[in-house]
Design an enzyme around this catalytic site. Structure first.
Site, PDB file in Angstrom:
ATOM      1  N   GLY A 131       9.454  24.027 -34.507  1.00 42.46           N
ATOM      2  CA  GLY A 131       9.237  25.240 -33.714  1.00 42.46           C
ATOM      3  C   GLY A 131       9.830  25.127 -32.336  1.00 42.46           C
ATOM      4  N   ASN A 132       9.466  26.035 -31.461  1.00 42.26           N
ATOM      5  CA  ASN A 132       9.940  25.994 -30.066  1.00 42.26           C
ATOM      6  C   ASN A 132       8.861  26.552 -29.153  1.00 42.26           C
ATOM      7  OD1 ASN A 132      10.471  28.972 -29.683  1.00 42.26           O
ATOM      8  ND2 ASN A 132      11.758  28.551 -31.470  1.00 42.26           N
ATOM      9  N   HIS A 133       9.141  26.559 -27.847  1.00 34.95           N
ATOM     10  CA  HIS A 133       8.105  26.894 -26.864  1.00 34.95           C
ATOM     11  C   HIS A 133       7.919  28.387 -26.601  1.00 34.95           C
ATOM     12  CE1 HIS A 133       7.303  22.790 -25.869  1.00 34.95           C
ATOM     13  NE2 HIS A 133       8.563  22.550 -25.575  1.00 34.95           N
ATOM     14  N   SER A 134       8.634  29.246 -27.310  1.00 33.01           N
ATOM     15  CA  SER A 134       8.528  30.679 -27.021  1.00 33.01           C
ATOM     16  C   SER A 134       7.105  31.188 -27.263  1.00 33.01           C
ATOM     17  CB  SER A 134       9.509  31.461 -27.895  1.00 33.01           C
ATOM     18  OG  SER A 134       9.254  32.838 -27.770  1.00 33.01           O
ATOM     19  N   ALA A 178      12.875  33.734 -30.280  1.00 31.49           N
ATOM     20  CA  ALA A 178      13.600  32.463 -30.308  1.00 31.49           C
ATOM     21  C   ALA A 178      13.630  32.029 -31.773  1.00 31.49           C
ATOM     22  CB  ALA A 178      12.901  31.434 -29.442  1.00 31.49           C
TER      23      ALA A 178
END
Ligand code: C5P
Length: 406
Positions: free
Chosen positions: A217-220, A284
């Site tokens: 995943g990512n930090h969005s 994102a």
């Protein structure tokens, strides 16, 4: 030190009449009044005599910057106050709307400051019904609601849930934050520059499964996309929000589609994008995903597993048609050069680039504000100041509006 911009005020320069009728839910109208004022509106309040007993005019006088009217025969207020309040209103919102007040509004009866103001205004009207479930189901109430709807009145709710009687049912007033959302939608649909337009917005980071409990995943957090969805709704657009994250409350009027992975987001965008005027890809989206997601949780085995990745399909690049396409680029180096390449490669009208390399409390993931550079397809660029994400969203929508046929 960077100066924090003043908070977003989606109802700046707007005047709202809040009509309050006799229901236990009237106490929630205090919060509605306060929230409308916090959005920048000047709020006038028109109470029925019954509402004044549940939620006294005295309290509203301390919460709003406009007038508070309850007594039709008061001598200390300007004459024809109902006409004046009705004339200057951008929206008339009745919350809570009791069965009796709905009936009077449907019939055109003017026997209180609330109902007189409703007759005297040409502003768009919304009602938020609140009553016992059996009362709401009553044929007379249903007919009145239908009559109002047919006349163009926005009916917000009611919601299902716990009622004043302690029972569950359909009759609860929608939450104050949703009434505020409905007010913003109402004003947008009536006078916004994007009314009759359809905008699809994506938000949040996608999650690509490694196994049933883990993901790439990512930090969005989705905040930028949520702001675009709200701002487009406030300007009258029909908005579909495709999001991996739970949006905040108050999204009244926005159609919400929850997805998890890049593939699901692509399917949702492809399904919704036909006939839309603009696509704003604030999400994102993962560029890579595990080739295979394990069916069971991967156990610790002494040697670390290798996770093979493959590229995901580019969602926005695959969308064709006459719509305005807007991308976002979060970069950690060579912001402008990298973002510019993406405008070309993805066939975008413009891209909103922000530098996420520095741990900056004011800009990027999860923040309330953002500092972005907008790069156009024709080579133009504009660096915007640090703004609240809602105000960044308004600037993005200005550019979309310029590109849409009127
Ligand atoms: O990940 P990247 O920096 O290329 O993202 C730039 C833009 O492209 C973003 O607007 C993002 O939503 C979009 N994108 C996409 N499909 C992908 C990856 C990114 O539409 N698979």
């Amino acid at each position: 030190m960077v100066e924090t911009p003043s908070p977003a005020a989606p109802l700046r320069d707007k005047r709202v009449v809040l009509g309050v009728s006799g229901s236990i839910a009237a106490y929630k109208a205090f919060e509605i009044a306060r929230r409308l004022e916090d959005c920048g509106a000047v709020v006038d309040v028109a109470l029925t005599p019954n509402a004044d007993r549940f939620a006294p005019a005295f309290t509203f006088r301390n919460l709003v910057s406009g007038d508070v009217a309850v007594d039709m025969w008061a001598t200390d207020v300007i004459s024809e106050l109902h006409v004046e309040m009705g004339r200057r209103a951008d929206a008339f919102v009745v919350a809570p709307a009791s069965a009796t007040t709905l009936a009077k509004l449907a019939q055109g009866i003017g026997d209180s400051m609330l109902t007189l103001t409703a007759l005297a205004t040409t502003a768009p009207i919304a009602v938020a019904p609140a009553m016992d479930a059996r009362m709401y189901a009553n044929a007379a109430v249903q007919q009145n609601v239908e009559k109002l709807r047919a006349r163009g009145v926005l009916v917000a709710g009611p919601a299902r849930g716990r009622l004043a009687s302690g029972r569950e049912g359909l009759g609860r007033m929608v939450e104050p934050v949703e009434v505020v959302g409905a007010t913003r939608a109402l004003i947008g649909r009536h006078a916004g520059d994007l009314r009759s337009k359809h905008v699809v917005v994506t938000a949040g980071g996608t999650r690509e499964a490694i196994d049933p409990v883990r993901f790439v995943g990512n930090h969005s957090t989705g905040k930028m996309g949520f702001a675009v969805a709200e701002a487009a709704r406030d300007r009258g657009a029909a908005v579909t929000l495709i999001t991996t994250q739970e949006p905040p409350p108050g999204m009244f009027g926005v159609v919400i589609r929850r997805v998890t992975s890049a593939a699901e987001m692509k399917a949702a965008v492809d399904e919704r994008v036909a006939g839309t005027d603009a696509l704003v890809m604030a999400a994102a989206v993962a560029d890579y995903r595990p080739v295979e997601a394990a069916e069971q949780k991967i156990k610790k085995s002494g040697s670390a597993p290798t996770i093979a990745l493959e590229e995901t399909a580019d969602i926005v690049a695959g969308v064709e048609g006459k719509l305005v396409k807007v991308g976002f680029a979060a970069e950690t180096e060579d912001l402008v050069a990298n973002a510019r390449k993406k405008v070309e490669a993805k066939g975008l009208d413009f891209i909103v680039a922000n530098d996420v390399s520095e741990a900056d409390a004011n800009s990027g993931f999860g923040t309330e504000t953002n500092q972005v550079t907008v790069l156009d397809r024709d080579g133009g660029s504009e660096q915007l100041p640090l703004l609240h994400k809602y105000d960044v969203a308004l600037r993005i929508l200005d550019r979309i509006a310029e590109r849409l046929p009127s």
